[in-house]
Design an enzyme around this catalytic site. Structure first.
Site, PDB file in Angstrom:
ATOM      1  N   HIS A 139       0.746  -1.241  -0.004  1.00 60.80           N
ATOM      2  CA  HIS A 139       0.160   0.072   0.054  1.00 60.80           C
ATOM      3  C   HIS A 139       0.963   1.275   0.245  1.00 60.80           C
ATOM      4  O   HIS A 139       2.163   1.261   0.344  1.00 60.80           O
ATOM      5  CB  HIS A 139      -0.979   0.073   1.068  1.00 60.80           C
ATOM      6  CG  HIS A 139      -0.199   0.008   2.678  1.00 60.80           C
ATOM      7  ND1 HIS A 139       0.330  -1.188   2.935  1.00 60.80           N
ATOM      8  CD2 HIS A 139      -0.032   0.756   3.455  1.00 60.80           C
ATOM      9  CE1 HIS A 139       0.761  -1.012   4.114  1.00 60.80           C
ATOM     10  NE2 HIS A 139       0.636   0.215   4.696  1.00 60.80           N
ATOM     11  N   HIS A 141       0.933   5.281   1.093  1.00 57.47           N
ATOM     12  CA  HIS A 141       0.332   6.311   2.050  1.00 57.47           C
ATOM     13  C   HIS A 141       0.393   7.711   1.369  1.00 57.47           C
ATOM     14  O   HIS A 141       1.784   7.998   0.822  1.00 57.47           O
ATOM     15  CB  HIS A 141       1.241   6.439   3.402  1.00 57.47           C
ATOM     16  CG  HIS A 141       1.256   5.159   4.353  1.00 57.47           C
ATOM     17  ND1 HIS A 141       0.053   5.012   5.158  1.00 57.47           N
ATOM     18  CD2 HIS A 141       1.730   4.341   4.443  1.00 57.47           C
ATOM     19  CE1 HIS A 141       0.225   3.878   5.679  1.00 57.47           C
ATOM     20  NE2 HIS A 141       1.256   3.364   5.284  1.00 57.47           N
TER      21      HIS A 141
END
Length: 416
Positions: A139, A141
């Site tokens: 992922h 940020h």
């Protein structure tokens, strides 16, 4: 306040009238996830959010990726953005998945900055436990920033300048060697360049997976086509390249990938024609020799049955000449010749790929006339009449004529 901030962000990402309605937002609650060690069963919190088993503030979602409000933000309005296919580390993901994620970052980050009143942002990937990764599902940020927020302790520290010494040189050389051994190889011969040493079996697998997620993926169809061509599956490979070209022309007709896809498609078509042409030539030559032999044997038999002088010799010669002309005509389609002028762009003199017609009735290659309008001036290069990009109309009649010519004369695909 949080709900209002979320509504503002959503108004930027999905403006009114866009036709996209967000699902009802639920308060985020942290569910069980892998901490420190990846969970091979896909039981991390992101996997549960994707399956709808865990609540989250979903800000953006497409077939490949999902963006949610960060539950433990480093700054107000921080988000995490992750693919729907679960891999522990960023290096495990295919280039197609990473490209799908990165392509939306400018779009999402712009909305986040507007909604939070920020003028900057950090893009952060924690890759591995030592780097601070807690959820082992790749992922990104997206962290909005403001001046003097002192978010990172390192920002207040004085950094040491790089010493251009032997240790730095060894480090740089080591990285270059790793890049060279893992990603590319030197192609030999004149005009050699670095060529990507793909694992084509994995490329094919990744592309098929990417296309299942997003059937309109230009790069997915493009790379799948190349992978199939590597396996000598010309028909299927060409089909995928044609799909990629059609999608690319719709998505970004000015993009570099359209030209790149066309070049690969033309090479594949030419290779397909060359293989078929070679086989046809051998078949025609064998058939011609068989016909000549049969004709000569027929005349020998006729001569043995006829007494005295006759004109069978001249008849045999005439028939052999006729036979020669028949086979010459049969092979004409595979003989390179001049492409008709009406099928060629008046600027480049190359056969049309994506022809467009101007109000003056002249037809040009789209990319060429667009470049002319952008770099030279907004006028027709031949008639000198004023011309705007919006006046260009696809010339479907010429496009069909070009395709019919190429279908019959595959040699015209040759680009060098």
């Amino acid at each position: 306040m949080e709900a209002r901030r979320l509504a503002v962000i959503f108004s930027h990402i999905c403006p009114p009238g866009s036709g996209f309605a967000p699902a009802r937002l639920a308060t985020v609650s942290v569910s069980g996830c892998a901490s420190g060690v990846g969970n091979p069963k896909g039981e991390c919190v992101f996997c549960k959010i994707i399956r709808g088993e865990s609540p989250a503030f979903k800000l953006y979602e497409d077939d490949a990726c999902l963006c949610i409000l960060d539950t433990n933000p480093l700054s107000r309005g921080a988000f995490s953005y992750h693919p729907k296919v679960s891999f522990f580390f960023i290096g495990d993901n295919s280039s197609i998945v990473i490209a799908a994620m990165c392509s939306k970052v400018p779009f999402i980050s712009s909305a986040i900055m507007k909604a939070t009143g920020s003028d900057s942002f950090n893009l952060l990937v924690n890759n591995g436990a030592a780097a601070g990764q807690v959820i082992f599902h790749t992922h990104i940020h997206i962290i909005p920033r403001k001046a003097s927020d002192c978010l990172w302790a390192s920002e207040s520290l004085r950094r040491q300048s790089l010493k251009l010494d032997r240790e730095a040189s060894r480090l740089a050389e080591c990285v270059r060697e790793q890049l060279s051994s893992e990603n590319c190889k030197d192609s030999e011969g004149e005009g050699s360049s670095l060529v990507r040493n793909y694992d084509w079996a994995r490329v094919e697998e990744d592309c098929r997976r990417a296309i299942q997620l997003d059937n309109s993926s230009v790069k997915g169809h493009y790379m799948l086509g190349l992978a199939l061509l590597e396996r000598k599956e010309y028909a299927e490979g060409i089909k995928e390249l044609e799909k990629a070209l059609d999608l690319g022309r719709v998505a970004n007709p000015k993009g570099y990938m359209v030209e790149e896809i066309w070049q690969e498609l033309a090479k594949a078509k030419y290779m397909e024609w060359e293989n078929a042409s070679t086989k046809r030539s051998w078949d025609l030559q064998s058939l011609k020799e068989a016909c000549e032999t049969a004709l000569k044997q027929k005349h020998l038999l006729d001569d043995s049955e006829v007494d005295g002088f006759n004109d069978e010799g001249s008849t045999e010669i005439e028939q052999l000449k006729v036979l020669e002309r028949v086979f010459q005509i049969a092979g004409d389609a595979d003989t390179p010749q001049e492409v008709p002028d009406y099928l060629c762009c008046k600027i480049t003199l190359d056969i049309f790929r994506d022809p467009v017609i101007t109000p003056s009735g002249l037809t040009y290659e789209r990319s060429v006339i667009m470049e002319h309008l952008c770099k030279v001036g907004t006028f027709d290069p031949i008639t000198r009449e004023p011309l705007d990009e919006r006046q260009l109309v696809p010339n479907l009649a010429i496009k069909e004529a070009v395709q019919a010519f190429l279908d019959k004369h595959g040699w015209a695909y040759r680009t060098d």
